[in-house]
Design a protein around this motif. Sequence first.
Motif, PDB file in Angstrom:
ATOM      1  N   GLN A 113       0.933  -1.114   0.014  1.00 19.85           N
ATOM      2  CA  GLN A 113      -0.002  -0.100  -0.100  1.00 19.85           C
ATOM      3  C   GLN A 113       0.903   1.224   0.185  1.00 19.85           C
ATOM      4  O   GLN A 113       0.575   2.184  -0.990  1.00 19.85           O
ATOM      5  CB  GLN A 113      -0.808   0.053   1.286  1.00 19.85           C
ATOM      6  N   VAL A 114       1.859   1.329   0.852  1.00 21.22           N
ATOM      7  CA  VAL A 114       2.874   2.594   1.039  1.00 21.22           C
ATOM      8  C   VAL A 114       3.748   2.581  -0.221  1.00 21.22           C
ATOM      9  O   VAL A 114       4.013   3.668  -0.820  1.00 21.22           O
ATOM     10  CB  VAL A 114       3.520   2.198   2.365  1.00 21.22           C
ATOM     11  N   ASP A 115       4.172   1.424  -0.795  1.00 18.08           N
ATOM     12  CA  ASP A 115       4.992   1.583  -1.940  1.00 18.08           C
ATOM     13  C   ASP A 115       4.369   2.002  -3.159  1.00 18.08           C
ATOM     14  O   ASP A 115       5.022   2.742  -3.978  1.00 18.08           O
ATOM     15  CB  ASP A 115       5.567   0.117  -2.199  1.00 18.08           C
ATOM     16  N   ARG A 116       2.987   2.001  -3.281  1.00 18.30           N
ATOM     17  CA  ARG A 116       2.201   2.453  -4.571  1.00 18.30           C
ATOM     18  C   ARG A 116       2.102   3.992  -4.470  1.00 18.30           C
ATOM     19  O   ARG A 116       1.958   4.689  -5.625  1.00 18.30           O
ATOM     20  CB  ARG A 116       0.667   1.981  -4.628  1.00 18.30           C
ATOM     21  N   ALA A 117       2.115   4.607  -3.382  1.00 15.83           N
ATOM     22  CA  ALA A 117       1.967   6.145  -3.074  1.00 15.83           C
ATOM     23  C   ALA A 117       3.359   7.070  -3.503  1.00 15.83           C
ATOM     24  O   ALA A 117       4.504   6.321  -3.648  1.00 15.83           O
ATOM     25  CB  ALA A 117       1.711   6.475  -1.733  1.00 15.83           C
ATOM     26  N   ASP A 118       2.842   8.010  -4.098  1.00 16.20           N
ATOM     27  CA  ASP A 118       3.968   9.013  -4.555  1.00 16.20           C
ATOM     28  C   ASP A 118       3.934  10.166  -3.599  1.00 16.20           C
ATOM     29  O   ASP A 118       5.002  10.932  -3.502  1.00 16.20           O
ATOM     30  CB  ASP A 118       3.673   9.779  -5.904  1.00 16.20           C
ATOM     31  N   ALA A 119       2.965  10.250  -2.887  1.00 20.70           N
ATOM     32  CA  ALA A 119       3.213  11.423  -1.718  1.00 20.70           C
ATOM     33  C   ALA A 119       2.126  10.898  -0.644  1.00 20.70           C
ATOM     34  O   ALA A 119       1.307  10.040  -0.853  1.00 20.70           O
ATOM     35  CB  ALA A 119       2.608  12.747  -2.181  1.00 20.70           C
ATOM     36  N   PHE A 120       2.259  11.755   0.647  1.00 21.64           N
ATOM     37  CA  PHE A 120       1.444  11.405   1.836  1.00 21.64           C
ATOM     38  C   PHE A 120       1.065  12.631   2.385  1.00 21.64           C
ATOM     39  O   PHE A 120       1.919  13.681   2.409  1.00 21.64           O
ATOM     40  CB  PHE A 120       2.103  10.581   2.829  1.00 21.64           C
ATOM     41  N   VAL A 121      -0.198  12.678   2.957  1.00 22.97           N
ATOM     42  CA  VAL A 121      -0.477  13.656   4.129  1.00 22.97           C
ATOM     43  C   VAL A 121      -0.863  12.930   5.421  1.00 22.97           C
ATOM     44  O   VAL A 121      -1.698  12.136   5.289  1.00 22.97           O
ATOM     45  CB  VAL A 121      -1.653  14.593   3.742  1.00 22.97           C
ATOM     46  N   PHE A 122      -0.151  13.146   6.412  1.00 24.14           N
ATOM     47  CA  PHE A 122      -0.503  12.347   7.649  1.00 24.14           C
ATOM     48  C   PHE A 122      -1.570  13.761   8.434  1.00 24.14           C
ATOM     49  O   PHE A 122      -1.190  14.653   8.665  1.00 24.14           O
ATOM     50  CB  PHE A 122       0.948  12.245   8.660  1.00 24.14           C
ATOM     51  N   VAL A 123      -2.691  13.052   8.748  1.00 25.53           N
ATOM     52  CA  VAL A 123      -3.740  13.787   9.627  1.00 25.53           C
ATOM     53  C   VAL A 123      -3.589  13.401  10.970  1.00 25.53           C
ATOM     54  O   VAL A 123      -3.714  12.319  11.313  1.00 25.53           O
ATOM     55  CB  VAL A 123      -5.101  13.675   9.108  1.00 25.53           C
ATOM     56  N   MET A 124      -2.881  14.296  11.711  1.00 20.49           N
ATOM     57  CA  MET A 124      -2.326  13.862  12.908  1.00 20.49           C
ATOM     58  C   MET A 124      -2.784  14.701  14.374  1.00 20.49           C
ATOM     59  O   MET A 124      -2.744  16.106  14.132  1.00 20.49           O
ATOM     60  CB  MET A 124      -1.075  13.802  13.070  1.00 20.49           C
ATOM     61  N   PRO A 125      -3.329  14.073  15.313  1.00 19.58           N
ATOM     62  CA  PRO A 125      -3.746  14.966  16.600  1.00 19.58           C
ATOM     63  C   PRO A 125      -2.493  15.121  17.335  1.00 19.58           C
ATOM     64  O   PRO A 125      -1.461  14.531  17.117  1.00 19.58           O
ATOM     65  CB  PRO A 125      -4.794  14.085  17.201  1.00 19.58           C
ATOM     66  N   GLU A 126      -2.544  15.888  18.374  1.00 13.51           N
ATOM     67  CA  GLU A 126      -1.355  15.955  19.344  1.00 13.51           C
ATOM     68  C   GLU A 126      -2.043  15.394  20.572  1.00 13.51           C
ATOM     69  O   GLU A 126      -2.936  15.552  21.331  1.00 13.51           O
ATOM     70  CB  GLU A 126      -1.082  17.528  19.845  1.00 13.51           C
ATOM     71  N   TYR A 127      -1.210  14.084  21.061  1.00 12.02           N
ATOM     72  CA  TYR A 127      -1.526  13.556  22.480  1.00 12.02           C
ATOM     73  C   TYR A 127      -0.097  13.815  23.288  1.00 12.02           C
ATOM     74  O   TYR A 127       1.080  13.392  22.982  1.00 12.02           O
ATOM     75  CB  TYR A 127      -1.494  12.188  22.297  1.00 12.02           C
ATOM     76  N   ASN A 128      -0.240  14.446  24.359  1.00  5.41           N
ATOM     77  CA  ASN A 128       0.696  14.766  25.308  1.00  5.41           C
ATOM     78  C   ASN A 128       2.068  15.266  24.735  1.00  5.41           C
ATOM     79  O   ASN A 128       3.120  14.906  25.039  1.00  5.41           O
ATOM     80  CB  ASN A 128       0.978  13.497  26.011  1.00  5.41           C
ATOM     81  N   HIS A 129       1.813  16.485  23.862  1.00  2.00           N
ATOM     82  CA  HIS A 129       2.874  17.045  23.257  1.00  2.00           C
ATOM     83  C   HIS A 129       3.344  16.109  22.017  1.00  2.00           C
ATOM     84  O   HIS A 129       4.577  16.523  21.882  1.00  2.00           O
ATOM     85  CB  HIS A 129       3.831  17.520  24.086  1.00  2.00           C
ATOM     86  N   GLY A 130       3.052  15.103  21.595  1.00  2.00           N
ATOM     87  CA  GLY A 130       3.486  14.259  20.648  1.00  2.00           C
ATOM     88  C   GLY A 130       2.591  13.811  19.825  1.00  2.00           C
ATOM     89  O   GLY A 130       1.217  13.891  19.833  1.00  2.00           O
ATOM     90  N   TYR A 131       3.176  12.860  19.006  1.00  2.00           N
ATOM     91  CA  TYR A 131       2.106  12.396  17.644  1.00  2.00           C
ATOM     92  C   TYR A 131       1.751  10.983  18.385  1.00  2.00           C
ATOM     93  O   TYR A 131       2.043  10.380  19.333  1.00  2.00           O
ATOM     94  CB  TYR A 131       2.993  12.162  16.431  1.00  2.00           C
ATOM     95  N   THR A 132       0.794  10.248  17.590  1.00  2.00           N
ATOM     96  CA  THR A 132       0.074   9.032  18.065  1.00  2.00           C
ATOM     97  C   THR A 132       0.993   7.758  17.888  1.00  2.00           C
ATOM     98  O   THR A 132       1.766   7.827  16.944  1.00  2.00           O
ATOM     99  CB  THR A 132      -1.062   8.842  17.259  1.00  2.00           C
ATOM    100  N   ALA A 133       0.850   6.941  18.829  1.00  2.00           N
ATOM    101  CA  ALA A 133       1.566   5.581  18.814  1.00  2.00           C
ATOM    102  C   ALA A 133       1.076   4.715  17.380  1.00  2.00           C
ATOM    103  O   ALA A 133       2.189   4.343  16.845  1.00  2.00           O
ATOM    104  CB  ALA A 133       1.217   4.734  19.913  1.00  2.00           C
ATOM    105  N   PRO A 134       0.024   4.907  16.948  1.00  2.00           N
ATOM    106  CA  PRO A 134      -0.314   4.122  15.757  1.00  2.00           C
ATOM    107  C   PRO A 134       0.486   4.621  14.878  1.00  2.00           C
ATOM    108  O   PRO A 134       0.912   3.872  13.656  1.00  2.00           O
ATOM    109  CB  PRO A 134      -1.718   4.234  15.381  1.00  2.00           C
ATOM    110  N   LEU A 135       0.720   5.972  14.482  1.00  2.00           N
ATOM    111  CA  LEU A 135       1.587   6.649  13.375  1.00  2.00           C
ATOM    112  C   LEU A 135       2.841   6.180  13.371  1.00  2.00           C
ATOM    113  O   LEU A 135       3.394   5.789  12.506  1.00  2.00           O
ATOM    114  CB  LEU A 135       1.396   8.039  13.438  1.00  2.00           C
ATOM    115  N   LYS A 136       3.432   6.096  14.690  1.00  2.00           N
ATOM    116  CA  LYS A 136       4.943   5.768  14.773  1.00  2.00           C
ATOM    117  C   LYS A 136       5.124   4.189  14.471  1.00  2.00           C
ATOM    118  O   LYS A 136       5.833   3.882  13.895  1.00  2.00           O
ATOM    119  CB  LYS A 136       5.315   5.925  16.311  1.00  2.00           C
TER     120      LYS A 136
END
Length: 191
Positions: A73-96
């Motif tokens: 899935q990721v290999d097919r992409a040419d660009a990304f947009v990450f839509v992300m909240p802030e949890y405790n001054h950081g990004y989400t565990a699922p994104l990492k």
Amino acid sequence: MTKPLLQIVVASTRPGRVGLPVAQWFQKVADKHAGFAVELVDLAAVDLPLMNEPNHPRLRQYVHEHTRRWSAQVDRADAFVFVMPEYNHGYTAPLKNAIDYLSQEWANKPVGLVSYGGVSAGTRAVTTLDPVLNAVKLRPAGANVHIPLVTQFLTEERTIAPNDVMSAAAQALMVELEVLAHTLKPLRKKS
């Protein structure tokens, strides 16, 4: 000529999240821009377990089917947009976790960030994500979208009603991503 593929990745997986309406709003912006084929990728639906591959991702020797699907899935992409909240001054565990599963599949592809949250608009999460993006050779755009006090833009129908600043930032991000996707293409090798 085939349009490059932009994947809009919803980084929050928790029930009742605002990330899905934000991503759906951004998808409409991207569709209207018309420079990409656009695909919404919801990490809640991808449902990757915590990293469980025995081999380093740079080797691409995946033993689990969920990793092979995610890689394709990721290999097919040419660009990304990450839509992300802030949890405790950081990004989400699922994104990492989603980023860490792979290596070569991310390399030399542009990424834009649509962050949201309270007063800080998710900007602290963006700052903490930057070294991770650089480690996998994702190329961050400069024109990102930051949405402060995000629930003020959420309608009763759970859609986003953007203001002019958000709309202008989203359009600027799309222009930059399109330029970056074409500029970086010669650096990417397809397997």
